[in-house]
Design a protein around this motif. Sequence first.
Motif, mmCIF file in Angstrom:
data_model
loop_
_atom_site.group_PDB
_atom_site.id
_atom_site.type_symbol
_atom_site.label_atom_id
_atom_site.label_comp_id
_atom_site.label_asym_id
_atom_site.label_seq_id
_atom_site.Cartn_x
_atom_site.Cartn_y
_atom_site.Cartn_z
ATOM 1 N N LEU A 35 31.049 -29.056 -12.630
ATOM 2 C CA LEU A 35 32.369 -29.039 -13.254
ATOM 3 C C LEU A 35 33.228 -30.164 -12.712
ATOM 4 C CD1 LEU A 35 33.181 -25.223 -12.997
ATOM 5 C CD2 LEU A 35 32.860 -26.505 -15.130
ATOM 6 N N GLN A 39 37.881 -29.643 -16.055
ATOM 7 C CA GLN A 39 37.165 -28.493 -16.596
ATOM 8 C C GLN A 39 37.509 -27.227 -15.809
ATOM 9 O OE1 GLN A 39 33.228 -30.156 -16.256
ATOM 10 N NE2 GLN A 39 33.185 -30.742 -18.423
ATOM 11 N N TYR A 40 37.662 -27.363 -14.510
ATOM 12 C CA TYR A 40 38.065 -26.234 -13.659
ATOM 13 C C TYR A 40 39.432 -25.697 -14.095
ATOM 14 C CZ TYR A 40 39.810 -24.016 -9.337
ATOM 15 O OH TYR A 40 40.371 -23.167 -8.412
ATOM 16 N N LEU A 43 39.026 -23.600 -17.136
ATOM 17 C CA LEU A 43 38.516 -22.273 -16.790
ATOM 18 C C LEU A 43 39.612 -21.401 -16.198
ATOM 19 C CD1 LEU A 43 34.986 -23.053 -15.283
ATOM 20 C CD2 LEU A 43 35.516 -22.038 -17.509
ATOM 21 N N MET A 75 32.271 -28.839 -22.333
ATOM 22 C CA MET A 75 32.154 -27.528 -21.699
ATOM 23 C C MET A 75 31.358 -26.557 -22.572
ATOM 24 S SD MET A 75 35.891 -27.032 -19.918
ATOM 25 C CE MET A 75 35.398 -25.578 -18.972
ATOM 26 N N TRP A 80 29.901 -23.133 -20.988
ATOM 27 C CA TRP A 80 31.052 -22.481 -20.357
ATOM 28 C C TRP A 80 31.951 -21.752 -21.351
ATOM 29 C CZ3 TRP A 80 30.841 -21.765 -15.391
ATOM 30 C CH2 TRP A 80 30.175 -22.683 -14.574
ATOM 31 N N LEU A 97 35.613 -17.758 -23.421
ATOM 32 C CA LEU A 97 34.652 -17.966 -22.344
ATOM 33 C C LEU A 97 33.315 -17.338 -22.704
ATOM 34 C CD1 LEU A 97 36.918 -17.081 -19.298
ATOM 35 C CD2 LEU A 97 36.179 -19.356 -20.007
ATOM 36 N N LYS A 100 28.490 -16.793 -18.985
ATOM 37 C CA LYS A 100 28.278 -17.678 -17.836
ATOM 38 C C LYS A 100 29.593 -17.919 -17.107
ATOM 39 C CE LYS A 100 27.119 -22.530 -16.805
ATOM 40 N NZ LYS A 100 26.574 -23.789 -17.343
ATOM 41 N N ALA A 101 30.657 -18.218 -17.847
ATOM 42 C CA ALA A 101 31.963 -18.497 -17.237
ATOM 43 C C ALA A 101 32.544 -17.252 -16.583
ATOM 44 C CB ALA A 101 32.927 -19.049 -18.282
ATOM 45 N N SER A 104 30.503 -16.477 -13.427
ATOM 46 C CA SER A 104 30.633 -17.497 -12.384
ATOM 47 C C SER A 104 32.009 -17.518 -11.741
ATOM 48 C CB SER A 104 30.339 -18.886 -12.967
ATOM 49 O OG SER A 104 29.038 -18.952 -13.474
ATOM 50 N N LYS A 105 32.951 -16.794 -12.297
ATOM 51 C CA LYS A 105 34.341 -16.845 -11.827
ATOM 52 C C LYS A 105 34.455 -16.623 -10.321
ATOM 53 C CE LYS A 105 38.894 -14.724 -12.376
ATOM 54 N NZ LYS A 105 39.687 -13.719 -13.107
#
Length: 149
Positions: A35, A39-40, A43, A75, A80, A97, A100-101, A104-105
């Motif tokens: 990322l 991109q972060y 999210l 993304m 994501w 989201l 995966k997103a 992964s949080k």
Amino acid sequence: MTDKVVLDNQLCFQINRAHQLFNRFYQSPLKKFELTYAQYTVLLALWEHQGVTINQLGDKLGLGTGTLTPLLKRMETAGWLTRTRSTEDERRVIVNLTSKAVQSKSSILEETSNCISKLDFDDSTYQKAMDTIDDIQHRLDKSVDQRER
């Protein structure tokens, strides 16, 4: 303030420089997730409110659609998020989201939570910095609004 025009004395330059440093600062913890800092932030915004339009997301992040759309495409390709046309209005694209997103949080936040602690802020200093930045943003918003009239 000083009368001498020097780059290092320009608030705009110092804020931009801090932005660049934050991008680099977050590179290491985000690298394992493949990322970027931008991109972060997408999210982070979507973890707060999912199912938003691209325009709503852009408003939250302060990004135009010309910048945001290619970022979201990358993304989406990486798994994501998804972008789907609204059934009510095909001109609107809704961003959600993926699993995966969502899954992964906690891992991503665990990796990035150490970043601010590395700056060695106590709670009071951190809050003062946030208040100052908020004040600058408010003043800029007000100034931009006045210029657009």
